[in-house]
Enzyme design. Structure first.
Site, PDB file in Angstrom:
ATOM      1  N   CYS A 180      -5.296  13.890  12.758  1.00  0.00           N
ATOM      2  CA  CYS A 180      -5.005  12.476  12.577  1.00  0.00           C
ATOM      3  C   CYS A 180      -4.930  11.864  13.955  1.00  0.00           C
ATOM      4  O   CYS A 180      -4.572  12.528  14.914  1.00  0.00           O
ATOM      5  CB  CYS A 180      -3.697  12.356  11.822  1.00  0.00           C
ATOM      6  SG  CYS A 180      -2.758  10.929  12.218  1.00  0.00           S
ATOM      7  N   LYS A 201       0.837  -1.210   0.000  1.00  0.00           N
ATOM      8  CA  LYS A 201       0.000   0.000   0.000  1.00  0.00           C
ATOM      9  C   LYS A 201       0.871   1.260   0.000  1.00  0.00           C
ATOM     10  O   LYS A 201       0.652   2.173  -0.782  1.00  0.00           O
ATOM     11  CB  LYS A 201      -0.892   0.014   1.243  1.00  0.00           C
ATOM     12  CG  LYS A 201      -1.589   1.345   1.465  1.00  0.00           C
ATOM     13  CD  LYS A 201      -2.329   1.398   2.771  1.00  0.00           C
ATOM     14  CE  LYS A 201      -1.525   1.861   3.952  1.00  0.00           C
ATOM     15  NZ  LYS A 201      -1.327   3.311   4.067  1.00  0.00           N
ATOM     16  N   ASN A 202       1.874   1.284   0.890  1.00  0.00           N
ATOM     17  CA  ASN A 202       2.655   2.511   1.052  1.00  0.00           C
ATOM     18  C   ASN A 202       3.530   2.816  -0.151  1.00  0.00           C
ATOM     19  O   ASN A 202       4.020   3.932  -0.293  1.00  0.00           O
ATOM     20  CB  ASN A 202       3.504   2.446   2.325  1.00  0.00           C
ATOM     21  CG  ASN A 202       2.659   2.702   3.565  1.00  0.00           C
ATOM     22  OD1 ASN A 202       1.465   2.979   3.457  1.00  0.00           O
ATOM     23  ND2 ASN A 202       3.271   2.602   4.737  1.00  0.00           N
ATOM     24  N   ARG A 249       1.632  14.763  13.702  1.00  0.00           N
ATOM     25  CA  ARG A 249       1.936  14.510  12.306  1.00  0.00           C
ATOM     26  C   ARG A 249       1.795  15.716  11.379  1.00  0.00           C
ATOM     27  O   ARG A 249       0.957  15.739  10.475  1.00  0.00           O
ATOM     28  CB  ARG A 249       1.082  13.361  11.774  1.00  0.00           C
ATOM     29  CG  ARG A 249       1.346  12.078  12.517  1.00  0.00           C
ATOM     30  CD  ARG A 249       0.668  10.926  11.866  1.00  0.00           C
ATOM     31  NE  ARG A 249       1.384  10.480  10.688  1.00  0.00           N
ATOM     32  CZ  ARG A 249       0.907   9.572   9.857  1.00  0.00           C
ATOM     33  NH1 ARG A 249      -0.282   9.083  10.035  1.00  0.00           N
ATOM     34  NH2 ARG A 249       1.621   9.176   8.843  1.00  0.00           N
ATOM     35  N   ARG A 258      -8.433  -0.062   4.753  1.00  0.00           N
ATOM     36  CA  ARG A 258      -7.548   0.896   4.107  1.00  0.00           C
ATOM     37  C   ARG A 258      -6.242   0.231   3.693  1.00  0.00           C
ATOM     38  O   ARG A 258      -5.584   0.702   2.761  1.00  0.00           O
ATOM     39  CB  ARG A 258      -7.240   2.062   5.053  1.00  0.00           C
ATOM     40  CG  ARG A 258      -8.503   2.838   5.418  1.00  0.00           C
ATOM     41  CD  ARG A 258      -8.173   4.072   6.170  1.00  0.00           C
ATOM     42  NE  ARG A 258      -7.114   4.759   5.463  1.00  0.00           N
ATOM     43  CZ  ARG A 258      -6.114   5.377   6.037  1.00  0.00           C
ATOM     44  NH1 ARG A 258      -6.016   5.396   7.344  1.00  0.00           N
ATOM     45  NH2 ARG A 258      -5.206   5.977   5.329  1.00  0.00           N
ATOM     46  N   ASP A 300       4.943   0.399  12.006  1.00  0.00           N
ATOM     47  CA  ASP A 300       3.701  -0.181  11.478  1.00  0.00           C
ATOM     48  C   ASP A 300       3.533  -1.647  11.872  1.00  0.00           C
ATOM     49  O   ASP A 300       2.517  -2.263  11.530  1.00  0.00           O
ATOM     50  CB  ASP A 300       3.678  -0.063   9.948  1.00  0.00           C
ATOM     51  CG  ASP A 300       3.400   1.360   9.493  1.00  0.00           C
ATOM     52  OD1 ASP A 300       3.097   2.211  10.345  1.00  0.00           O
ATOM     53  OD2 ASP A 300       3.480   1.617   8.279  1.00  0.00           O
TER      54      ASP A 300
HETATM   55  C1  UD1 Z   1       4.890   6.795   6.478  1.00  0.00           C
HETATM   56  C2  UD1 Z   1       3.975   5.616   6.287  1.00  0.00           C
HETATM   57  C3  UD1 Z   1       3.481   5.080   7.623  1.00  0.00           C
HETATM   58  C4  UD1 Z   1       4.661   4.814   8.560  1.00  0.00           C
HETATM   59  C5  UD1 Z   1       5.593   6.004   8.641  1.00  0.00           C
HETATM   60  C6  UD1 Z   1       6.864   5.710   9.424  1.00  0.00           C
HETATM   61  C7  UD1 Z   1       2.876   6.007   4.188  1.00  0.00           C
HETATM   62  C8  UD1 Z   1       1.618   6.345   3.489  1.00  0.00           C
HETATM   63  N1  UD1 Z   1       2.830   6.017   5.504  1.00  0.00           N
HETATM   64  O1  UD1 Z   1       4.125   7.824   7.098  1.00  0.00           O
HETATM   65  O2  UD1 Z   1       2.759   3.894   7.374  1.00  0.00           O
HETATM   66  O3  UD1 Z   1       4.165   4.524   9.832  1.00  0.00           O
HETATM   67  O4  UD1 Z   1       5.988   6.420   7.325  1.00  0.00           O
HETATM   68  O5  UD1 Z   1       7.497   4.604   8.907  1.00  0.00           O
HETATM   69  O6  UD1 Z   1       3.872   5.696   3.590  1.00  0.00           O
HETATM   70  N2  UD1 Z   1       6.882  14.586  10.761  1.00  0.00           N
HETATM   71  C9  UD1 Z   1       6.947  15.939  11.051  1.00  0.00           C
HETATM   72  N3  UD1 Z   1       6.860  16.826  10.006  1.00  0.00           N
HETATM   73  C10 UD1 Z   1       6.703  16.426   8.703  1.00  0.00           C
HETATM   74  C11 UD1 Z   1       6.656  15.043   8.436  1.00  0.00           C
HETATM   75  C12 UD1 Z   1       6.753  14.151   9.490  1.00  0.00           C
HETATM   76  O7  UD1 Z   1       7.071  16.342  12.208  1.00  0.00           O
HETATM   77  O8  UD1 Z   1       6.619  17.285   7.815  1.00  0.00           O
HETATM   78  C13 UD1 Z   1       7.014  13.598  11.883  1.00  0.00           C
HETATM   79  C14 UD1 Z   1       5.781  12.740  12.059  1.00  0.00           C
HETATM   80  O9  UD1 Z   1       4.826  13.379  12.889  1.00  0.00           O
HETATM   81  C15 UD1 Z   1       6.369  11.502  12.707  1.00  0.00           C
HETATM   82  C16 UD1 Z   1       7.741  11.379  12.060  1.00  0.00           C
HETATM   83  O10 UD1 Z   1       8.024  12.670  11.523  1.00  0.00           O
HETATM   84  O11 UD1 Z   1       6.512  11.658  14.080  1.00  0.00           O
HETATM   85  C17 UD1 Z   1       7.849  10.372  10.964  1.00  0.00           C
HETATM   86  O12 UD1 Z   1       6.828  10.565  10.030  1.00  0.00           O
HETATM   87  P1  UD1 Z   1       6.987  10.165   8.492  1.00  0.00           P
HETATM   88  O13 UD1 Z   1       8.192   9.306   8.339  1.00  0.00           O
HETATM   89  O14 UD1 Z   1       6.901  11.394   7.669  1.00  0.00           O
HETATM   90  O15 UD1 Z   1       5.706   9.262   8.269  1.00  0.00           O
HETATM   91  P2  UD1 Z   1       4.671   9.321   7.093  1.00  0.00           P
HETATM   92  O16 UD1 Z   1       5.349   9.563   5.789  1.00  0.00           O
HETATM   93  O17 UD1 Z   1       3.528  10.189   7.473  1.00  0.00           O
END
Ligand code: UD1
Length: 434
Positions: free
Chosen positions: A120, A22-23, A125, A403, A311
């Site tokens: 969320c 999915k991701n 996030r 999902r 995850d």
């Molecule tokens: C992706 C995955 C999710 C997985 C996560 C971590 C998808 C659709 N989702 O989520 O399944 O759990 O990686 O492996 O691929 N953060 C910020 N600012 C930002 C972006 C992130 O503070 O602009 C923080 C987030 O709140 C979190 C951390 O960084 O605490 C990691 O998030 P991130 O790696 O970006 O996860 P996602 O891409 O949302």
């Protein structure tokens, strides 16, 4: 609203084919925006999330055509013409990752207006890293009334960007935008999850120039346009890990096919430590456990790849609820990602949570109860626990599960699990993106 009912009924025996990730699929779908030629994605999972994003892409004028069944599922994207660069709140709120269309739209058309993903259930996030990085590539960004309006009047321009910490979404988002930027972009402290490698390799197939794939430094030499082509989505390591936990929980012998066990060694190493047999095969792995032997409690801490995936944390916690001893589970990626703990406790698990750490004291038996899915991976942890709980476990809000898990009842049912879906009226759940 559908629910799922599970009756704990002993070991599982059989084979489960793992679907496309999915991701990875949802990022590859966003990459279709970058080319005016057709992109054919094979090994495509059919999930609520891919449906949400398909609908959003159609809103931009992209033709999305699904074909085939099971192992032959594929989707063709034709973004010959982008007729709109507007992503409304109603579509973006359903899945946080749909925010990642911003960069590709901007790179392809020079402008985009995309809703902020909104609230969320798993921690705060934010998307600040995404916005900072696109700004570094020359985008002019304004935030108004919950929308991000971005323009790149002179096109995007390559830059050196060092992320303050590792973010999967921000890495993928910036990578896609940089493929069409003028000059060289260097992304430092990039995430290196396998789905990012999959996206980068697909972009290279489309003509992008990317070096450092699978490392924490990506160098992208911008090109003026990308081609279409055909790409097979990488197997879903999280789905695979979830079924590995299910097999370990129930005991028995389950063969996971069409999968890549080398992508989840952080999980399988812990499982082996706990007393599970994990045997690699040609296209996957066999997970085996003697149901008369209790597992041993082991500790885990979630980390960015190649560490233990956040995850898979909920699923591993479910597994530890009946292990012998105390397991300490530390969550380092998302604050507040223990919402499954109180639900597991409704089944009789002994868990205490303090400041990012859960202590799970294994009990001899779980007992079925009505529980509520709180997010995607949490919901599968309740199914895993339900496999060994005495009596009936009814899991509500399974739209979370839909999902990210394709035909879960069918896949587990084929191995002998007593699991069925109880139909309810349709629901569109708010996004949590796991
Ligand atoms: C992706 C995955 C999710 C997985 C996560 C971590 C998808 C659709 N989702 O989520 O399944 O759990 O990686 O492996 O691929 N953060 C910020 N600012 C930002 C972006 C992130 O503070 O602009 C923080 C987030 O709140 C979190 C951390 O960084 O605490 C990691 O998030 P991130 O790696 O970006 O996860 P996602 O891409 O949302």
């Amino acid at each position: 609203m559908d629910s799922i009912t599970v009756h704990g009924n002993g070991p599982l025996y059989g084979s489960i084919p793992v679907s496309g990730a999915k991701n990875s699929a949802i990022k590859l779908m966003a990459a279709s925006i970058l080319t005016d030629q057709t992109l054919l994605l094979t090994n495509m999972p059919r999930l609520a999330d891919t449906k949400f994003l398909g609908r959003l892409l159609q809103q931009f004028g992209i033709a999305v055509t699904e074909n085939g069944h099971g192992a032959d599922q594929e989707t063709l994207f034709d973004a010959r013409e982008i007729t709109s660069s507007f992503a409304p709140y109603d579509l973006v709120r359903q899945m946080r990752a749909s925010f990642n269309v911003l960069g590709p739209l901007l790179a392809r058309t020079g402008r985009a207006k995309v809703s902020l993903p909104g609230g969320c259930t798993i921690g705060a996030r934010p998307v600040d890293l995404h916005i900072d990085a696109l700004t570094r590539l020359g985008a002019v960004i304004e935030l108004e009334e919950g929308y991000v309006s971005a323009t790149a009047p002179r096109g995007l321009i390559g830059a050196e960007i060092e992320f303050p910490f590792v973010s999967v979404g921000a890495t993928e988002h910036t990578l896609m935008a940089a493929t069409l930027a003028r000059g060289t972009t260097v992304l430092k402290r990039a995430a290196r999850e396998p789905e990012i490698g999959d996206l980068a390799r697909c972009l290279v197939m489309m003509g992008a120039k990317i070096e450092g794939i699978d490392t924490d430094t990506l160098t992208i030499e911008g090109v003026t346009s990308l081609n279409g082509g055909e790409w097979s989505v990488i197997p879903d390591r999280i789905e695979m890990g979830s079924y590995a936990c299910a097999a370990a929980m129930a005991g028995g012998e389950v063969r996971l096919t069409r999968s890549r066990p080398e992508l989840i060694t952080a999980l399988t190493d812990r499982m082996v430590e706990a007393g599970v047999e994990v045997i690699p095969t040609e296209d996957g792995v066999i997970v085996k456990r003697d149901p008369s032997q209790r597992l041993k409690a082991v500790n885990v801490a979630t980390e960015v790849y190649p560490g233990f995936a956040t995850d898979l944390q909920a699923q591993f916690m479910a597994l530890m609820t009946t292990a012998d001893g105390v397991s300490v589970i530390h969550e380092n990626i998302f604050e507040n990602r223990f919402m499954h703990a109180p639900e597991l406790m409704r089944l009789g698990a002994e868990i205490s949570v303090h400041a990012g750490e859960a202590h799970v004291t294994g009990v001899e038996k779980l007992k079925g109860a009505p529980v509520m899915a709180t997010d995607l991976r949490a919901s599968v942890s309740l199914v895993i626990a339900g496999l060994v709980a005495e009596g009936e476990t009814n899991i509500g809000r399974v739209y979370h599960l839909d999902r990210g898990f394709e035909r879960l009842e069918e896949k587990l049912g084929a191995c002998g699990a007593d699991i069925r879906r109880v139909k309810g009226p349709p629901v569109e759940g708010p996004g949590d993106d796991h």
